[in-house]
Design a protein around this motif. Structure first.
Motif, PDB file in Angstrom:
ATOM      1  N   HIS A   1       0.844  -1.192   0.000  1.00 58.68           N
ATOM      2  CA  HIS A   1       0.000   0.000   0.000  1.00 58.68           C
ATOM      3  C   HIS A   1       0.882   1.246   0.000  1.00 58.68           C
ATOM      4  CE1 HIS A   1      -3.049  -2.869   1.407  1.00 58.68           C
ATOM      5  NE2 HIS A   1      -3.901  -2.027   0.849  1.00 58.68           N
ATOM      6  N   PHE A   2       0.424   2.244  -0.698  1.00 63.02           N
ATOM      7  CA  PHE A   2       1.096   3.535  -0.750  1.00 63.02           C
ATOM      8  C   PHE A   2       0.041   4.614  -0.546  1.00 63.02           C
ATOM      9  CE2 PHE A   2       3.505   0.584  -3.260  1.00 63.02           C
ATOM     10  CZ  PHE A   2       4.812   0.835  -2.888  1.00 63.02           C
ATOM     11  N   MET A   3       0.496   5.768  -0.105  1.00 64.90           N
ATOM     12  CA  MET A   3      -0.410   6.895   0.002  1.00 64.90           C
ATOM     13  C   MET A   3       0.124   8.009  -0.875  1.00 64.90           C
ATOM     14  SD  MET A   3      -2.141   8.792   3.207  1.00 64.90           S
ATOM     15  CE  MET A   3      -3.328   7.461   3.300  1.00 64.90           C
ATOM     16  N   ASP A   4      -0.755   8.544  -1.688  1.00 60.87           N
ATOM     17  CA  ASP A   4      -0.479   9.699  -2.531  1.00 60.87           C
ATOM     18  C   ASP A   4      -1.225  10.852  -1.884  1.00 60.87           C
ATOM     19  OD1 ASP A   4      -1.143  11.757  -4.467  1.00 60.87           O
ATOM     20  OD2 ASP A   4      -0.557  10.384  -6.056  1.00 60.87           O
ATOM     21  N   PHE A   5      -0.527  11.928  -1.602  1.00 58.40           N
ATOM     22  CA  PHE A   5      -1.236  13.079  -1.058  1.00 58.40           C
ATOM     23  C   PHE A   5      -0.706  14.374  -1.660  1.00 58.40           C
ATOM     24  CE2 PHE A   5       2.169  12.244   1.901  1.00 58.40           C
ATOM     25  CZ  PHE A   5       2.622  13.487   2.290  1.00 58.40           C
ATOM     26  N   TYR A   6      -1.613  15.325  -1.774  1.00 59.86           N
ATOM     27  CA  TYR A   6      -1.232  16.639  -2.242  1.00 59.86           C
ATOM     28  C   TYR A   6      -2.019  17.664  -1.456  1.00 59.86           C
ATOM     29  CZ  TYR A   6      -5.437  16.137  -5.144  1.00 59.86           C
ATOM     30  OH  TYR A   6      -6.717  15.926  -5.582  1.00 59.86           O
ATOM     31  N   ARG A   7      -1.425  18.818  -1.302  1.00 60.80           N
ATOM     32  CA  ARG A   7      -2.000  19.865  -0.470  1.00 60.80           C
ATOM     33  C   ARG A   7      -3.149  20.556  -1.180  1.00 60.80           C
ATOM     34  NH1 ARG A   7       0.945  25.172   1.260  1.00 60.80           N
ATOM     35  NH2 ARG A   7      -0.810  26.170   2.241  1.00 60.80           N
ATOM     36  N   GLU A   8      -4.234  20.733  -0.464  1.00 65.12           N
ATOM     37  CA  GLU A   8      -5.344  21.533  -0.966  1.00 65.12           C
ATOM     38  C   GLU A   8      -5.074  22.972  -0.562  1.00 65.12           C
ATOM     39  OE1 GLU A   8      -9.086  20.018   0.385  1.00 65.12           O
ATOM     40  OE2 GLU A   8      -8.779  18.093  -0.589  1.00 65.12           O
ATOM     41  N   VAL A   9      -5.168  23.851  -1.516  1.00 63.64           N
ATOM     42  CA  VAL A   9      -4.863  25.257  -1.262  1.00 63.64           C
ATOM     43  C   VAL A   9      -6.164  26.044  -1.200  1.00 63.64           C
ATOM     44  CG1 VAL A   9      -3.606  27.273  -2.081  1.00 63.64           C
ATOM     45  CG2 VAL A   9      -2.687  24.990  -2.485  1.00 63.64           C
ATOM     46  N   PRO A  10      -6.376  26.794  -0.113  1.00 64.32           N
ATOM     47  CA  PRO A  10      -7.605  27.592  -0.001  1.00 64.32           C
ATOM     48  C   PRO A  10      -7.708  28.613  -1.140  1.00 64.32           C
ATOM     49  CG  PRO A  10      -6.332  27.650   2.049  1.00 64.32           C
ATOM     50  CD  PRO A  10      -5.498  26.953   1.030  1.00 64.32           C
ATOM     51  N   ASP A  11      -8.933  28.930  -1.523  1.00 66.12           N
ATOM     52  CA  ASP A  11      -9.155  29.892  -2.603  1.00 66.12           C
ATOM     53  C   ASP A  11      -8.531  31.252  -2.317  1.00 66.12           C
ATOM     54  OD1 ASP A  11     -10.546  28.041  -4.081  1.00 66.12           O
ATOM     55  OD2 ASP A  11     -12.493  28.639  -3.268  1.00 66.12           O
ATOM     56  N   ASP A  12      -8.451  31.631  -1.047  1.00 70.38           N
ATOM     57  CA  ASP A  12      -7.909  32.947  -0.710  1.00 70.38           C
ATOM     58  C   ASP A  12      -6.384  32.965  -0.658  1.00 70.38           C
ATOM     59  OD1 ASP A  12      -7.607  31.437   1.571  1.00 70.38           O
ATOM     60  OD2 ASP A  12      -8.347  32.977   2.937  1.00 70.38           O
ATOM     61  N   CYS A  13      -5.742  31.891  -1.020  1.00 69.46           N
ATOM     62  CA  CYS A  13      -4.281  31.785  -0.980  1.00 69.46           C
ATOM     63  C   CYS A  13      -3.747  31.871  -2.412  1.00 69.46           C
ATOM     64  CB  CYS A  13      -3.886  30.480  -0.307  1.00 69.46           C
ATOM     65  SG  CYS A  13      -2.136  30.371   0.071  1.00 69.46           S
ATOM     66  N   GLN A  14      -3.842  33.017  -3.023  1.00 71.05           N
ATOM     67  CA  GLN A  14      -3.524  33.191  -4.440  1.00 71.05           C
ATOM     68  C   GLN A  14      -2.033  33.179  -4.749  1.00 71.05           C
ATOM     69  OE1 GLN A  14      -5.919  33.091  -6.725  1.00 71.05           O
ATOM     70  NE2 GLN A  14      -7.282  32.733  -4.997  1.00 71.05           N
ATOM     71  N   ASP A  15      -1.179  33.478  -3.798  1.00 71.10           N
ATOM     72  CA  ASP A  15       0.247  33.570  -4.081  1.00 71.10           C
ATOM     73  C   ASP A  15       1.001  32.278  -3.811  1.00 71.10           C
ATOM     74  OD1 ASP A  15      -0.006  36.200  -4.846  1.00 71.10           O
ATOM     75  OD2 ASP A  15       0.286  36.947  -2.809  1.00 71.10           O
ATOM     76  N   ASP A  16       0.324  31.240  -3.415  1.00 68.21           N
ATOM     77  CA  ASP A  16       0.973  29.975  -3.086  1.00 68.21           C
ATOM     78  C   ASP A  16       1.377  29.242  -4.365  1.00 68.21           C
ATOM     79  OD1 ASP A  16       1.441  27.214  -2.294  1.00 68.21           O
ATOM     80  OD2 ASP A  16       0.570  27.803  -0.380  1.00 68.21           O
ATOM     81  N   ILE A  17       2.597  28.755  -4.423  1.00 72.91           N
ATOM     82  CA  ILE A  17       3.110  28.037  -5.595  1.00 72.91           C
ATOM     83  C   ILE A  17       2.251  26.815  -5.914  1.00 72.91           C
ATOM     84  CG2 ILE A  17       4.758  26.605  -4.311  1.00 72.91           C
ATOM     85  CD1 ILE A  17       5.388  28.084  -7.771  1.00 72.91           C
ATOM     86  N   ALA A  18       1.633  26.219  -4.906  1.00 80.22           N
ATOM     87  CA  ALA A  18       0.806  25.030  -5.141  1.00 80.22           C
ATOM     88  C   ALA A  18      -0.386  25.349  -6.048  1.00 80.22           C
ATOM     89  CB  ALA A  18       0.330  24.435  -3.822  1.00 80.22           C
TER      90      ALA A  18
END
Length: 189
Positions: free
Chosen positions: A89-106
Motif C-alpha cells: 500500500h502507498f499513500m499519494d497526497f497533495y496539499r489543498e490550497v484555499p481559494d484565498d491563498c492566491q500567491d501559493d506556488i501550489a
C-alpha cells in the motif's frame, strides 16, 4: 512564534522524505479504501504543550480521504489517496490550497507526494523512500523514469502507470526504504 517554527520543522522532516511527482500515483483501478484509516492519528508525543506532535485526521472524500494535519498552532489540508500496488500500500497526497491563498506556488504547480504505508489496527506506519538512493539510481543510470531536478530535488514527471511500475519494482528493496519512517497511533475512531 516558537510553536510555528516547531511545526515547520516537523513538516520539513516529512515532505522532503517523500517522493515528489507532478502526476498522481493512483489511477481508478488501484485506489482502495480502508475504513480503519478514518479518524484521528497522532505522530509524536502530546504529553504537554511543548512536545512535538502532529494530529492526522482522515475523513472520507469522493476519491480517497480528506487529510487535515495539525498541531495546536497550524494546520494544512491535503487530499490523500490510498493505493494498492501488488502486495503493498502507498499513500499519494497533495496539499489543498484555499481559494484565498492566491500567491501559493501550489496554485500554479501542485505536486503529489508518495509514501509506502502499513495499516495495522491502531498503528499506521509511513515509510519514506530514501532520496539519496533515488539520486544514486539516477546518477548511476540504473533507472530511466522521467524526472526533472529542481533546486537539487528530484521531481518525477512520469505518467501514473509508469510511476506505479516504479513503486512496485522498489517496494521490497530495503535500500529504497532506508528505515526512515513514522508510526502514527490511533486516538479516535
Amino acid at each position: 512564534m516558537k510553536k510555528s517554527l516547531l511545526f515547520i520543522r516537523i513538516l520539513a522532516l516529512l515532505l522532503p522524505s517523500c517522493i515528489i511527482s507532478l502526476h498522481p500515483l493512483y489511477t481508478d483501478d488501484v485506489i482502495v479504501y480502508e475504513d480503519a484509516l478514518e479518524g484521528q492519528w497522532i505522530q509524536g508525543d502530546i504529553e504537554d504543550e511543548n512536545d512535538e506532535f502532529l494530529i492526522w485526521e482522515f475523513s472520507r472524500a469522493k476519491k480517497g480521504y480528506r487529510l487535515l494535519r495539525h498541531n495546536n498552532v497550524d494546520s494544512f489540508v491535503y487530499h490523500a489517496v490510498l493505493v494498492k500496488l501488488g502486495d503493498h500500500h502507498f499513500m499519494d497526497f497533495y496539499r489543498e490550497v484555499p481559494d484565498d491563498c492566491q500567491d501559493d506556488i501550489a496554485n500554479f504547480l501542485p505536486t503529489h507526494n508518495f509514501l509506502k504505508v502499513q495499516l495495522d489496527d491502531d498503528t499506521f506506519k509511513l515509510e519514506y523512500f530514501d532520496n539519496d538512493y533515488l539520486k544514486r539510481l539516477f546518477r548511476e543510470r540504473k533507472i530511466r523514469i522521467k524526472h526533472e531536478k529542481v533546486n537539487g530535488d528530484i521531481v518525477l514527471t512520469a505518467e501514473s502507470k509508469e510511476l506505479q511500475q516504479f513503486m512496485i519494482k522498489y517496494a521490497e528493496d530495503k535500500r529504497a526504504f532506508s528505515g526512515s519512517y513514522e508510526v502514527l497511533e490511533k486516538i479516535t475512531r
